[in-house]
Design a protein around this motif. Structure first.
Motif, PDB file in Angstrom:
ATOM      1  N   VAL A 159     -41.168  86.692  67.655  1.00 22.00           N
ATOM      2  CA  VAL A 159     -40.943  86.638  66.216  1.00 22.00           C
ATOM      3  C   VAL A 159     -41.883  85.613  65.608  1.00 22.00           C
ATOM      4  N   VAL A 160     -42.674  86.054  64.628  1.00 22.96           N
ATOM      5  CA  VAL A 160     -43.582  85.139  63.948  1.00 22.96           C
ATOM      6  C   VAL A 160     -42.811  84.507  62.798  1.00 22.96           C
ATOM      7  N   GLN A 161     -42.537  83.231  62.913  1.00 25.01           N
ATOM      8  CA  GLN A 161     -41.695  82.563  61.926  1.00 25.01           C
ATOM      9  C   GLN A 161     -42.462  82.274  60.636  1.00 25.01           C
ATOM     10  N   GLN A 162     -41.725  82.084  59.564  1.00 20.73           N
ATOM     11  CA  GLN A 162     -42.418  81.660  58.341  1.00 20.73           C
ATOM     12  C   GLN A 162     -42.861  80.215  58.519  1.00 20.73           C
ATOM     13  N   ALA A 163     -43.753  79.780  57.630  1.00 21.29           N
ATOM     14  CA  ALA A 163     -44.382  78.477  57.830  1.00 21.29           C
ATOM     15  C   ALA A 163     -43.340  77.363  57.876  1.00 21.29           C
ATOM     16  N   ASP A 164     -43.562  76.457  58.810  1.00 24.97           N
ATOM     17  CA  ASP A 164     -42.709  75.282  58.949  1.00 24.97           C
ATOM     18  C   ASP A 164     -42.943  74.394  57.719  1.00 24.97           C
ATOM     19  N   THR A 165     -41.884  74.135  56.992  1.00 23.36           N
ATOM     20  CA  THR A 165     -42.053  73.423  55.712  1.00 23.36           C
ATOM     21  C   THR A 165     -42.599  72.014  55.904  1.00 23.36           C
ATOM     22  N   THR A 166     -42.423  71.456  57.092  1.00 17.90           N
ATOM     23  CA  THR A 166     -42.925  70.097  57.286  1.00 17.90           C
ATOM     24  C   THR A 166     -44.421  70.085  57.581  1.00 17.90           C
TER      25      THR A 166
ATOM     26  N   ALA B  62     -50.987  83.130  62.060  1.00 19.93           N
ATOM     27  CA  ALA B  62     -50.822  81.911  62.840  1.00 19.93           C
ATOM     28  C   ALA B  62     -52.175  81.438  63.359  1.00 19.93           C
ATOM     29  N   GLU B  63     -53.056  82.408  63.691  1.00 21.91           N
ATOM     30  CA  GLU B  63     -54.377  82.044  64.217  1.00 21.91           C
ATOM     31  C   GLU B  63     -55.194  81.227  63.231  1.00 21.91           C
ATOM     32  N   VAL B  64     -55.100  81.599  61.951  1.00 21.55           N
ATOM     33  CA  VAL B  64     -55.980  80.939  60.982  1.00 21.55           C
ATOM     34  C   VAL B  64     -55.338  79.714  60.348  1.00 21.55           C
ATOM     35  N   CYS B  65     -54.076  79.424  60.687  1.00 24.88           N
ATOM     36  CA  CYS B  65     -53.402  78.324  60.003  1.00 24.88           C
ATOM     37  C   CYS B  65     -53.995  76.989  60.434  1.00 24.88           C
ATOM     38  N   PRO B  66     -54.562  76.231  59.492  1.00 23.29           N
ATOM     39  CA  PRO B  66     -55.190  74.963  59.881  1.00 23.29           C
ATOM     40  C   PRO B  66     -54.163  73.883  60.215  1.00 23.29           C
ATOM     41  N   ALA B  67     -52.933  74.095  59.854  1.00 23.06           N
ATOM     42  CA  ALA B  67     -51.925  73.057  60.046  1.00 23.06           C
ATOM     43  C   ALA B  67     -50.964  73.410  61.178  1.00 23.06           C
ATOM     44  N   ASP B  68     -51.249  74.493  61.900  1.00 23.43           N
ATOM     45  CA  ASP B  68     -50.338  74.961  62.955  1.00 23.43           C
ATOM     46  C   ASP B  68     -48.910  75.043  62.443  1.00 23.43           C
ATOM     47  N   ALA B  69     -48.747  75.624  61.250  1.00 25.21           N
ATOM     48  CA  ALA B  69     -47.411  75.662  60.650  1.00 25.21           C
ATOM     49  C   ALA B  69     -46.659  76.929  61.017  1.00 25.21           C
ATOM     50  N   ILE B  70     -47.400  77.957  61.467  1.00 22.96           N
ATOM     51  CA  ILE B  70     -46.737  79.236  61.730  1.00 22.96           C
ATOM     52  C   ILE B  70     -46.494  79.353  63.224  1.00 22.96           C
ATOM     53  N   LEU B  71     -45.249  79.283  63.605  1.00 21.11           N
ATOM     54  CA  LEU B  71     -44.901  79.257  65.018  1.00 21.11           C
ATOM     55  C   LEU B  71     -44.393  80.627  65.447  1.00 21.11           C
ATOM     56  N   VAL B  72     -44.712  80.967  66.690  1.00 23.81           N
ATOM     57  CA  VAL B  72     -44.255  82.241  67.233  1.00 23.81           C
ATOM     58  C   VAL B  72     -43.235  81.923  68.323  1.00 23.81           C
ATOM     59  N   THR B  73     -42.049  82.548  68.222  1.00 21.57           N
ATOM     60  CA  THR B  73     -41.011  82.242  69.200  1.00 21.57           C
ATOM     61  C   THR B  73     -41.300  82.963  70.514  1.00 21.57           C
TER      62      THR B  73
ATOM     63  N   CYS C 254     -52.280  76.395  51.789  1.00 18.25           N
ATOM     64  CA  CYS C 254     -53.693  76.714  51.594  1.00 18.25           C
ATOM     65  C   CYS C 254     -53.942  78.204  51.422  1.00 18.25           C
ATOM     66  N   ALA C 255     -52.970  79.042  51.795  1.00 22.56           N
ATOM     67  CA  ALA C 255     -53.074  80.501  51.643  1.00 22.56           C
ATOM     68  C   ALA C 255     -54.055  81.170  52.588  1.00 22.56           C
ATOM     69  N   ASN C 256     -54.501  80.470  53.637  1.00 21.34           N
ATOM     70  CA  ASN C 256     -55.308  81.140  54.661  1.00 21.34           C
ATOM     71  C   ASN C 256     -54.565  82.333  55.254  1.00 21.34           C
ATOM     72  N   CYS C 257     -53.265  82.121  55.510  1.00 25.15           N
ATOM     73  CA  CYS C 257     -52.482  83.185  56.142  1.00 25.15           C
ATOM     74  C   CYS C 257     -52.399  84.415  55.243  1.00 25.15           C
ATOM     75  N   VAL C 258     -52.325  84.185  53.927  1.00 30.73           N
ATOM     76  CA  VAL C 258     -52.243  85.301  52.986  1.00 30.73           C
ATOM     77  C   VAL C 258     -53.510  86.142  53.085  1.00 30.73           C
ATOM     78  N   ASN C 259     -54.644  85.459  53.204  1.00 31.04           N
ATOM     79  CA  ASN C 259     -55.904  86.188  53.287  1.00 31.04           C
ATOM     80  C   ASN C 259     -56.097  86.844  54.640  1.00 31.04           C
ATOM     81  N   ALA C 260     -55.521  86.240  55.675  1.00 33.00           N
ATOM     82  CA  ALA C 260     -55.758  86.753  57.014  1.00 33.00           C
ATOM     83  C   ALA C 260     -54.885  87.946  57.341  1.00 33.00           C
TER      84      ALA C 260
END
Lengths: 200, 784
Positions: free
Chosen positions: A79-86, A64-75, A91-97
């Motif tokens: 719970v760290v949610q999967q990326a918000d489809t909207t 979530a820290e590296v996501c440039p689109a703020d797509a990964i929300l933490v409840t 970009c796969a930053n999260c995969v690398n992080a």
């Protein structure tokens, strides 16, 4: 560590992949399994372990820290949610992080997907699908007290080091009671880089 | 959040676990949804967990696969179609399922389902879809023609142990009353008849002595010849549960399987040497003075003979035969005999041998000599392979048995059954022959016509060359199945029948607990139940009055009556009771009887003298001799994603993806690289598999899983040697050698009916040149 969470016990895993199939049956990511089943001692034994999202707490989830689109929300409850489809731009930053190698990218759809602790089930007091079906209890869902009541003397760890970084997770790992190391050395030795074997 | 009244409510988790209907009032101000407190307090009670607005219903039933018989819910949509699975909190499995169980529902509305009878008058033609009347009339005409010309016994019937007990009862009755043929047998003959024979000899009753839950109470658990982690995964929770409580675990298996990996003692013996090992363990138990003499004096006969025989198996000799360190024998003897409560469970690993009965007897001898029989946490059990492996042999489907486990050779038993069936005793045929022997008879043209129900011998019988020859020689062959199996593809008539989710019936699991499967959806149009087809054939053969069964319930009522008063007493078991209780273990003689989960608690066996009849056991080498040309052992077995002949699982995408193809597992010392083609050669033939190189197998042993058809069939290589008493084939050991090869054989796509396109998802990685190392988790010792 969250109150009610998943505990992973590699010592109980038999590599049957019930969790992998169960994850596919769950309604939240449409027939794709978000579980990684790894074989830790290939060629010598059948040792295996399932990896679900560890729902990192501190620092706030690296993905979530590296996501440039703020797509990964933490409840609120960690719970760290999967990326918000909207929002996700694939970009796969999260995969690398992710130090645990959890998120997956659907390159065609340009979307990240990962385990979100079966939010549709846990909200109703049910265990996530993987921990519900796991035949051996290698994936256990509950509180640490419930785990210790079921398995006397069990030791768990929720802090891992990767090089100089330390990560505290919401999902915990069962560690050998006679060799508790705190924090747990995370990650695996580097085996290959760009297809080249660098072990020798 | 201690202010939350539910956090202190001890009943919350309990009532949720029990799925009770007491809804906990939610107070949003205390714990709004989406907060940790809300989740820790249990969230919304599980009984509110229904997708009601979608019109979804959950039908409680059990898995169709192995002998554990896990409970599950099938999810049924508004249109009445099965579309998913939901875990079920049943006593046996407590919500747990394995990958086969999770994916089982995908069979039900699979595109490969047969939906019309297929017929061809000779094997040169292609199948054509015909009406039920035409298929039934043709079948009956052929039965009559063959029986008039060659005699009644020229027509055989082969049943299966994945059928509900009601259907297995019908198979036996149909063969003897409608076909009037002695030739009836079932595929449980390939499954656990060795254990059945040993149990009958020793205890006078054929079932496991203890329930699974006893494993949690034991101090020492011995598992012989069973890859529990892959073949009965849900049973592993009991094994680990025992370990959590400090029990020691002994595993006897040539491979280091998932449960052997963390066992206290893993005895990696050479395939085919089990009885030498167990004799030697008993020898050591006597040597150390650890026998329970008081128990033996009051509860056993034959102890002196056994004692004299095991004296011939000192550890030094057995260690040489078995190829294991000599001290392991003493370790096992001490661990098992010194434990206050010890249990032994075994499966096909020691039963699939030409000395299968002896192997099981040697385990029983060990349990008896140490007094570990018939107490909570102490006893003996055999794990059935097929879902109804236990029930399938109780109701007259076996060549030598009549309903209620009665013997067809016993005058009294014959009379009782003839009375129930309303036939003359002279009309009841004598005992028949076993499944493999029937195939030999087909080869010799002694059997000329056959109906196969719920079996796939082209994959599951040993020595495929002989099987193919036998089936090809049939003048008429019909199969019942819901997918076109490899065997059905070779038949003249194929009847499309129901899956387990489209009919109701009972099965008995490995603990002899009878459970009820419920109907979740109507069969697709054109599909009938096996019960209907058998009754309809019987009617057309002129025995309609004896087969006036409307459904499973009617058959079950007759089955109950037929088993009343026998050892296998089902009389007290009714559908209603099964639905209420979730399962009852037979014997259950009365409708208010709770069933018998644990046998021999009163110290009496089912022999007239109430004692355990110990039998001295002599080890002999396997039937396929080793020599310089064939120095290694080939052993076969199952993998977690597939089931038996694979007809039910090789079409389900997830399972095919998990394990797309067989492999040859061998030790690094042979110099093969992972994924290299390796030719496995036996005296019956040779086939090429990708090598899976791992240290988790003995250097003198090769393992190949057997779920696939030729040219990737382990059973094209195995030997059709039989145990003289149980007639089980020797799947688990034959002599072989390995050679380098050029190219790996591809797995053939499963057959489909004419006009159908093979389901594309089942083709995933079918021609992948690399071995699927990761899915088996038995990967490479070098990265290829």
């Amino acid at each position: 560590m969250m109150g009610r969470t998943i505990f992973i016990d590699p010592g109980r895993c038999i590599g049957c992949q019930a969790c992998v199939s169960a994850c596919r049956e769950c309604d939240s990511h449409r027939g794709k399994s978000m579980i990684h089943l790894d074989y830790t001692d290939e060629g010598r034994s059948v040792a295996s372990l399932p990896t679900v999202c560890m729902h990192c707490e501190d620092p706030v989830a690296p993905c979530a820290e590296v996501c440039p689109a703020d797509a990964i929300l933490v409840t609120v409850d960690g719970v760290v949610q999967q990326a918000d489809t909207t929002r996700c731009i694939g970009c796969a930053n999260c995969v690398n992080a992710c130090p645990f190698g959890v998120p997956k990218i659907d390159l065609q759809a340009k979307l990240q997907m990962k385990c979100n602790l079966c939010y549709d089930r846990t909200a109703y007091g049910l265990a996530p699908m993987c921990a519900t079906v796991c035949p051996t209890g290698a994936l256990f869902y509950g509180t640490v007290e419930e785990l210790q009541a079921e398995r006397p003397g069990v030791q768990v760890a929720d802090t891992f080091t990767f090089g100089r970084s330390e990560v505290r997770t919401g999902v915990a790992m069962v560690v050998p009671a006679d060799r508790v190391q705190w924090p747990v050395p995370g990650g695996l030795p580097v085996v290959e880089i760009n297809g080249k074997d660098v072990r020798r | 959040m201690t202010a939350d009244p539910r956090a202190a409510d001890p009943g919350t988790t309990e009532s949720r676990a029990a799925g009770s209907r007491t809804a906990v009032p939610l107070d949003p101000s205390l714990a709004p949804p989406g907060t940790r407190a809300f989740r820790d307090a249990g969230g919304i009670p599980a009984d509110r967990w229904h997708a009601d607005q979608d019109g979804e219903t959950l039908v409680p039933t059990h898995c169709c696969f192995c002998g554990v018989q896990c409970g599950m819910y099938l999810r049924v949509d508004r249109g009445g179609k099965v579309f998913g699975v939901e875990p079920r909190n049943h006593d046996i499995n407590r919500m747990r399922l394995c990958p086969k169980g999770i994916n089982a529902y995908q069979q039900v509305n699979h595109p490969d389902r047969l939906t019309a009878p297929l017929l061809r008058r000779s094997r040169d033609e292609d199948f054509r879809e015909v009406s039920w009347d035409e298929a039934l009339d043709f079948t009956v005409a052929e039965i009559k023609r063959i029986q008039q010309r060659y005699g009644n016994d020229a027509f055989g019937l082969l049943g299966g142990a994945s059928l509900f007990s009601e259907k297995t009862y019908l198979v036996g009755k149909f063969a003897r009353v409608a076909l009037k043929s002695r030739h009836v047998d079932y595929n449980g003959r390939l499954c656990m008849v060795s254990a059945a024979g040993a149990n009958k000899l020793a205890f006078g009753i054929d079932r496991a002595g203890n329930p699974f839950s006893d494993i949690l109470l034991t101090d020492c658990l011995l598992i012989a010849g069973s890859n529990v982690g892959e073949c009965f995964p849900v049973m592993t929770q009991y094994v680990w549960g025992a370990r959590d409580r400090g029990a020691s675990l002994i595993v006897v298996d040539p491979r280091e399987t998932a449960i052997a990996r963390t066992a206290d003692i893993h005895v990696a013996l050479k395939p085919g040497t089990d009885s030498a090992f167990f004799n030697s363990v008993l020898n050591m138990v006597i040597e150390e003075g650890l026998t329970d003499e008081a128990y033996l004096a009051t509860h056993a006969t034959g102890w002196e003979e056994v004692k004299a025989k095991v004296a011939e198996y000192p550890p030094s000799r057995a260690a040489e035969i078995c190829g294991i360190p000599v001290e392991q024998i003493t370790q096992v003897a001490r661990a098992f005999a010194r434990a206050p409560k010890a249990m032994a469970w075994h499966a096909r690993g020691i039963e699939h041998h030409s000395q299968g009965v002896e192997n099981c007897l040697s385990v029983i001898n060990l349990c008896t000599a140490t007094g570990h029989i018939g107490r909570p946490g102490a006893g003996y059990g055999t794990i059935t392979g097929q879902g109804n492996g236990q029930g399938g042999r109780e109701h007259g489907q076996k060549a030598d048995l009549l309903p209620g486990g009665r013997s067809i050779m016993n005058e009294e038993h014959r009379r009782q059954i003839c009375e129930i069936w309303g036939i003359e005793e002279s009309e009841l045929p004598p005992a028949g022959t076993s499944m493999m022997e029937m195939v030999w008879q087909m080869q010799r043209r002694e059997i000329r016509g056959l109906i196969g129900i719920c079996n796939n011998p082209f994959v599951s019988l040993p020595n495929y060359g002989v099987v193919k020859e036998g089936y090809d020689a049939m003048e008429f062959h019909a199969q019942f199945d819901f997918f076109l199996s490899e065997t059905a593809a070779n038949a003249h008539v194929v009847f499309p029948v129901t899956t387990w989710a489209e009919d109701e019936g009972v099965m008995a699991n490995a603990e002899a607990r009878v459970v009820k499967h419920n109907k979740a959806q109507d069969p697709p149009s054109g599909v009938r139940t096996d019960t209907w087809v058998m009754c309809e054939l019987a009617r057309r053969l002129g025995a309609g009055d004896k087969f006036a069964f409307a459904d499973s319930r009617a058959v079950f009522d007759e089955l109950r009556t037929a088993s009343a008063g026998t050892v296998n007493d089902y009389y007290g078991i009714t559908y209603e009771r099964l639905e209420e209780t979730g399962g009852i273990a037979w014997p259950c003689p009365a409708t208010d009887h709770p069933g018998t989960p644990r046998l021999f608690e009163d110290g009496r066996t089912y022999h007239p003298d109430g004692k355990i009849h110990m039998q001295a056991v002599e080890w002999h080498p396997p039937m396929d001799p080793y020599d310089d040309a064939y120095p290694m052992s080939l052993t076969t077995g199952r993998t977690v994603a597939h089931f038996l002949s694979g007809n039910q699982t090789r079409r389900l995408g997830a399972l095919v993806e998990q394990t797309p193809r067989p492999w040859a597992e061998l030790h690094p010392s042979h110099g093969f690289r992972n994924g290299e083609p390796v030719r496995v050669v036996t005296r019956r033939g040779s086939e090429v598999f990708p090598a899976l190189v791992t240290e988790a197998i003995r250097p003198d042993t090769v393992f190949v899983p057997y779920h696939w058809p030729v040219p990737t069939a382990a059973n094209a290589l195995t030997i059709d040697a039989l145990d003289p008493r149980s007639k089980i084939p020797e799947y688990k050991v034959c002599a072989c050698r390995i050679e380098h090869a050029e190219k790996i054989d591809d797995v053939p796509a499963p057959p489909v009916a004419p006009g159908q396109v093979s389901y594309p998802e089942t083709q995933v990685s079918r021609t992948d040149p690399l071995p699927p190392t990761a899915p088996q988790g038995r990967g490479t010792s070098e990265r290829s």
